[in-house]
Design a protein around this motif. Structure first.
Motif, PDB file in Angstrom:
ATOM      1  N   GLN A 215      40.175  54.219  35.942  1.00 49.82           N
ATOM      2  CA  GLN A 215      38.718  54.226  35.464  1.00 49.82           C
ATOM      3  C   GLN A 215      38.115  52.748  35.725  1.00 49.82           C
ATOM      4  O   GLN A 215      38.872  51.661  35.648  1.00 49.82           O
ATOM      5  N   HIS A 216      36.936  53.019  36.300  1.00 41.53           N
ATOM      6  CA  HIS A 216      36.344  51.814  36.913  1.00 41.53           C
ATOM      7  C   HIS A 216      35.153  51.328  35.998  1.00 41.53           C
ATOM      8  O   HIS A 216      34.293  52.259  35.208  1.00 41.53           O
ATOM      9  N   VAL A 217      34.849  50.264  36.116  1.00 35.62           N
ATOM     10  CA  VAL A 217      33.706  49.605  35.592  1.00 35.62           C
ATOM     11  C   VAL A 217      33.123  48.700  36.357  1.00 35.62           C
ATOM     12  O   VAL A 217      33.763  47.819  36.891  1.00 35.62           O
ATOM     13  N   ASP A 218      31.697  48.487  36.338  1.00 39.23           N
ATOM     14  CA  ASP A 218      31.182  47.381  37.264  1.00 39.23           C
ATOM     15  C   ASP A 218      31.363  46.139  36.525  1.00 39.23           C
ATOM     16  O   ASP A 218      31.022  46.044  35.311  1.00 39.23           O
ATOM     17  N   TYR A 219      31.469  44.869  37.147  1.00 42.50           N
ATOM     18  CA  TYR A 219      31.367  43.459  36.819  1.00 42.50           C
ATOM     19  C   TYR A 219      30.251  43.437  35.771  1.00 42.50           C
ATOM     20  O   TYR A 219      30.190  42.892  34.685  1.00 42.50           O
ATOM     21  N   ALA A 220      29.114  43.945  36.223  1.00 48.79           N
ATOM     22  CA  ALA A 220      27.709  43.663  35.592  1.00 48.79           C
ATOM     23  C   ALA A 220      27.674  44.337  34.312  1.00 48.79           C
ATOM     24  O   ALA A 220      26.701  44.078  33.447  1.00 48.79           O
ATOM     25  N   ASP A 221      28.539  45.412  33.907  1.00 54.93           N
ATOM     26  CA  ASP A 221      28.359  46.204  32.676  1.00 54.93           C
ATOM     27  C   ASP A 221      29.338  45.545  31.701  1.00 54.93           C
ATOM     28  O   ASP A 221      29.268  46.260  30.659  1.00 54.93           O
ATOM     29  N   LEU A 222      30.196  44.485  31.922  1.00 54.13           N
ATOM     30  CA  LEU A 222      31.282  44.224  31.011  1.00 54.13           C
ATOM     31  C   LEU A 222      30.373  43.561  29.853  1.00 54.13           C
ATOM     32  O   LEU A 222      31.015  43.653  28.674  1.00 54.13           O
ATOM     33  N   GLY A 223      29.095  43.065  29.894  1.00 51.42           N
ATOM     34  CA  GLY A 223      28.682  42.286  28.827  1.00 51.42           C
ATOM     35  C   GLY A 223      28.529  43.283  27.652  1.00 51.42           C
ATOM     36  O   GLY A 223      28.228  42.960  26.502  1.00 51.42           O
ATOM     37  N   ASP A 224      28.193  44.905  28.236  1.00 56.75           N
ATOM     38  CA  ASP A 224      28.062  45.743  26.983  1.00 56.75           C
ATOM     39  C   ASP A 224      29.245  46.149  26.314  1.00 56.75           C
ATOM     40  O   ASP A 224      28.965  46.823  25.337  1.00 56.75           O
ATOM     41  N   MET A 225      30.464  45.433  26.823  1.00 53.23           N
ATOM     42  CA  MET A 225      31.432  45.933  26.144  1.00 53.23           C
ATOM     43  C   MET A 225      31.914  45.038  25.091  1.00 53.23           C
ATOM     44  O   MET A 225      33.267  44.986  24.260  1.00 53.23           O
ATOM     45  N   GLU A 226      31.299  43.693  24.768  1.00 54.50           N
ATOM     46  CA  GLU A 226      31.819  42.671  23.864  1.00 54.50           C
ATOM     47  C   GLU A 226      32.162  42.980  22.394  1.00 54.50           C
ATOM     48  O   GLU A 226      32.818  42.494  21.907  1.00 54.50           O
ATOM     49  N   HIS A 227      31.291  44.131  21.972  1.00 56.71           N
ATOM     50  CA  HIS A 227      31.434  44.540  20.642  1.00 56.71           C
ATOM     51  C   HIS A 227      32.190  45.831  20.436  1.00 56.71           C
ATOM     52  O   HIS A 227      31.998  46.486  19.331  1.00 56.71           O
ATOM     53  N   ASN A 228      32.622  46.122  21.403  1.00 56.34           N
ATOM     54  CA  ASN A 228      33.559  47.463  21.588  1.00 56.34           C
ATOM     55  C   ASN A 228      35.186  47.085  21.403  1.00 56.34           C
ATOM     56  O   ASN A 228      35.813  46.753  22.482  1.00 56.34           O
ATOM     57  N   PRO A 229      35.644  47.084  20.203  1.00 59.32           N
ATOM     58  CA  PRO A 229      37.167  46.782  20.141  1.00 59.32           C
ATOM     59  C   PRO A 229      38.020  47.321  20.897  1.00 59.32           C
ATOM     60  O   PRO A 229      39.157  46.792  21.555  1.00 59.32           O
ATOM     61  N   SER A 230      37.984  48.541  21.380  1.00 58.84           N
ATOM     62  CA  SER A 230      39.001  49.425  22.130  1.00 58.84           C
ATOM     63  C   SER A 230      38.695  48.891  23.724  1.00 58.84           C
ATOM     64  O   SER A 230      39.743  48.906  24.353  1.00 58.84           O
TER      65      SER A 230
END
Length: 249
Positions: A215-230
């Motif tokens: 499962q891939h995620v772009d580094y630029a999108d990591l900020g969107d995950m800050e409030h997702n506990p999983s």
């Protein structure tokens, strides 16, 4: 945010890899790095076992064990046309990957140029080797390849010894002596070996098939995950991924 199975930078990486990596360029080498405070006490030394798996315009550095504990992650670097580079941080146990585009590396002040590329793919750059003195009469052989010895001072007064394999552009051994500690890097296994009486080890190179299943995620999108506990649960394990401290508060 849902993780993308194939992120944009990963798609570009796959295209570049499949465009051609010549077998003649490939070499897999397993090293052990030992760092020890001076005077060195063996029981206090830090050990890291890792593979350098190099192909044309690509190198994967995969850590195996750190001080006896499993360390299952890789750094996958790709050299692209136009002097650009991409990077993938691979978490093998989690089957996750963080993809960094060239612009991400620049934003993180990770300098990538020809010297930095040589450092990752050769461990010792051409200019570093040229600044050392070749020791006459010290040539030998390891794994069927000629090994030359070089010695001298690198950087800020670092006493250095390099046992170099010219045919592979890789060191057999490197020793650095700093004011307060020493670092040694020793080749433990090699593919292909011109001649070796040691058992052949299978290099744990991440195949294209395996890479496509992460499962891939772009580094630029990591900020969107800050409030997702999983999502933060697996990101918390990416200790060595560049720039993650900017997303963890």
């Amino acid at each position: 945010m849902k993780l993308k199975q194939t992120a944009s930078s990963f798609a570009l990486l796959m295209t570049m890899i499949s465009a051609g990596a010549s077998a003649e360029e490939a070499v897999n080498a397993r090293y052990e790095t030992v760092q020890c405070a001076s005077p060195c006490q063996t029981e206090a030394a830090k050990h890291l076992q890792w593979w350098l798996m190099r192909d044309q315009d690509e190198v994967e550095i995969r850590n195996l064990y750190q001080n006896g504990e499993p360390a299952h992650h890789s750094s996958l670097w790709q050299k692209k046309p136009g002097g650009q580079f991409s990077y993938v941080y691979l978490m093998h146990d989690e089957r996750r990957a963080i993809d960094y585009a060239d612009v991400d590396l620049k934003l993180l002040a990770i300098k990538m140029d020809e010297a930095a590329w040589q450092l990752k793919t050769q461990l010792v750059t051409d200019s570093e080797l040229a600044s050392l003195q070749k020791v006459a009469g010290e040539a030998g052989k390891q794994y069927g390849y000629v090994v030359e010895k070089y010695t001298g001072i690198l950087g800020n007064g670092i006493q250095s010894q390099v046992w170099w394999i010219p045919a592979l552009k890789l060191p057999y051994k490197v020793e650095y002596t700093y004011p307060q500690h020493t670092v040694s890097i020793q080749l433990q296994a090699l593919q292909p070996a011109a001649k070796s009486d040691r058992p052949v080890e299978v290099a744990p190179k991440t195949s294209l098939t395996a890479l496509s299943q992460y499962q891939h995620v772009d580094y630029a999108d990591l900020g969107d995950m800050e409030h997702n506990p999983s999502e933060m649960q697996w990101l918390a394990k990416a200790h060595d991924a560049p720039g993650l401290q900017t997303h963890h508060h």
